[in-house]
Write an enzyme that holds these catalytic residues in place. Structure first.
Site, mmCIF file in Angstrom:
data_model
loop_
_atom_site.group_PDB
_atom_site.id
_atom_site.type_symbol
_atom_site.label_atom_id
_atom_site.label_comp_id
_atom_site.label_asym_id
_atom_site.label_seq_id
_atom_site.Cartn_x
_atom_site.Cartn_y
_atom_site.Cartn_z
ATOM 1 C CG HIS A 100 -0.286 -0.249 2.515
ATOM 2 N ND1 HIS A 100 0.078 -1.518 2.936
ATOM 3 C CD2 HIS A 100 0.091 0.593 3.508
ATOM 4 C CE1 HIS A 100 0.638 -1.443 4.122
ATOM 5 N NE2 HIS A 100 0.670 -0.174 4.504
ATOM 6 C CG HIS A 102 1.069 5.155 4.181
ATOM 7 N ND1 HIS A 102 0.309 5.153 5.328
ATOM 8 C CD2 HIS A 102 1.724 3.968 4.166
ATOM 9 C CE1 HIS A 102 0.499 4.019 5.984
ATOM 10 N NE2 HIS A 102 1.364 3.281 5.306
HETATM 11 P P1 DGP Z 1 1.658 0.288 7.454
HETATM 12 O O1 DGP Z 1 2.308 0.601 8.755
HETATM 13 O O2 DGP Z 1 2.389 0.912 6.299
HETATM 14 O O3 DGP Z 1 1.432 -1.201 7.261
HETATM 15 O O4 DGP Z 1 0.237 1.016 7.502
HETATM 16 C C1 DGP Z 1 -0.991 0.375 7.618
HETATM 17 C C2 DGP Z 1 -2.022 1.449 7.730
HETATM 18 O O5 DGP Z 1 -3.288 0.853 7.633
HETATM 19 C C3 DGP Z 1 -2.014 2.224 9.056
HETATM 20 O O6 DGP Z 1 -1.703 3.598 8.793
HETATM 21 C C4 DGP Z 1 -3.416 2.082 9.591
HETATM 22 C C5 DGP Z 1 -4.198 1.552 8.431
HETATM 23 N N1 DGP Z 1 -5.254 0.615 8.786
HETATM 24 C C6 DGP Z 1 -5.121 -0.502 9.538
HETATM 25 N N2 DGP Z 1 -6.307 -1.123 9.655
HETATM 26 C C7 DGP Z 1 -7.206 -0.394 8.937
HETATM 27 C C8 DGP Z 1 -8.591 -0.528 8.667
HETATM 28 O O7 DGP Z 1 -9.278 -1.461 9.105
HETATM 29 N N3 DGP Z 1 -9.170 0.432 7.916
HETATM 30 C C9 DGP Z 1 -8.452 1.492 7.403
HETATM 31 N N4 DGP Z 1 -9.122 2.378 6.681
HETATM 32 N N5 DGP Z 1 -7.140 1.645 7.628
HETATM 33 C C10 DGP Z 1 -6.528 0.721 8.388
#
Ligand code: DGP
Length: 114
Positions: A100, A102
């Protein structure tokens, strides 16, 4: 490849706030925003992380990266700028094993990151 929370978001099993979708990518708001704008972009074709980019064709990578650029533009960030982050693995603090990008913006960001 085990199912992640982002697989469930993509399938609709877990709700998300969609900001953009096309045949190749899905973009949605981060649940824990680090800035006024914080959106995650995933390719619909799953790989686990940046280290596995070789698992996508050049065309698929191109569509993903171009999609990230398009989403940032549609979020209104082109003028003031933004940051794109790919967290990879333990040291990168990657918590979800589904690649993903950001998109972070909407305020002045600082450098270097922690
Ligand atoms: P990373 O540390 O790069 O793996 O970031 C994962 C991101 O995903 C973190 O910023 C929070 C987000 N995240 C985790 N669970 C969920 C979810 O259930 N819904 C959404 N919208 N974001 C989520």
């Amino acid at each position: 490849m085990s199912e992640t929370i982002f697989d469930k978001i993509l399938s609709g099993e877990i709700p998300s706030t969609k900001v953009y979708e096309d045949d190749d990518i899905y973009a949605f708001r981060d649940i824990n925003p680090a800035a006024p704008v914080h959106v995650l972009v995933i390719p619909k074709l799953k790989i686990t992380g940046f280290k596995d980019l070789k698992g996508l064709s050049e065309s698929e990578i191109g569509k993903f990266i171009k999609g990230v650029s398009k989403v940032a533009g549609e979020l209104g960030l082109d003028n003031d700028g933004y940051r794109i982050v790919f967290n990879q693995g333990k040291h990168g603090q990657q918590t979800v094993d589904y690649i993903h990008a950001h998109i972070i913006g909407g305020r002045q960001l600082t450098w270097p990151p922690g």
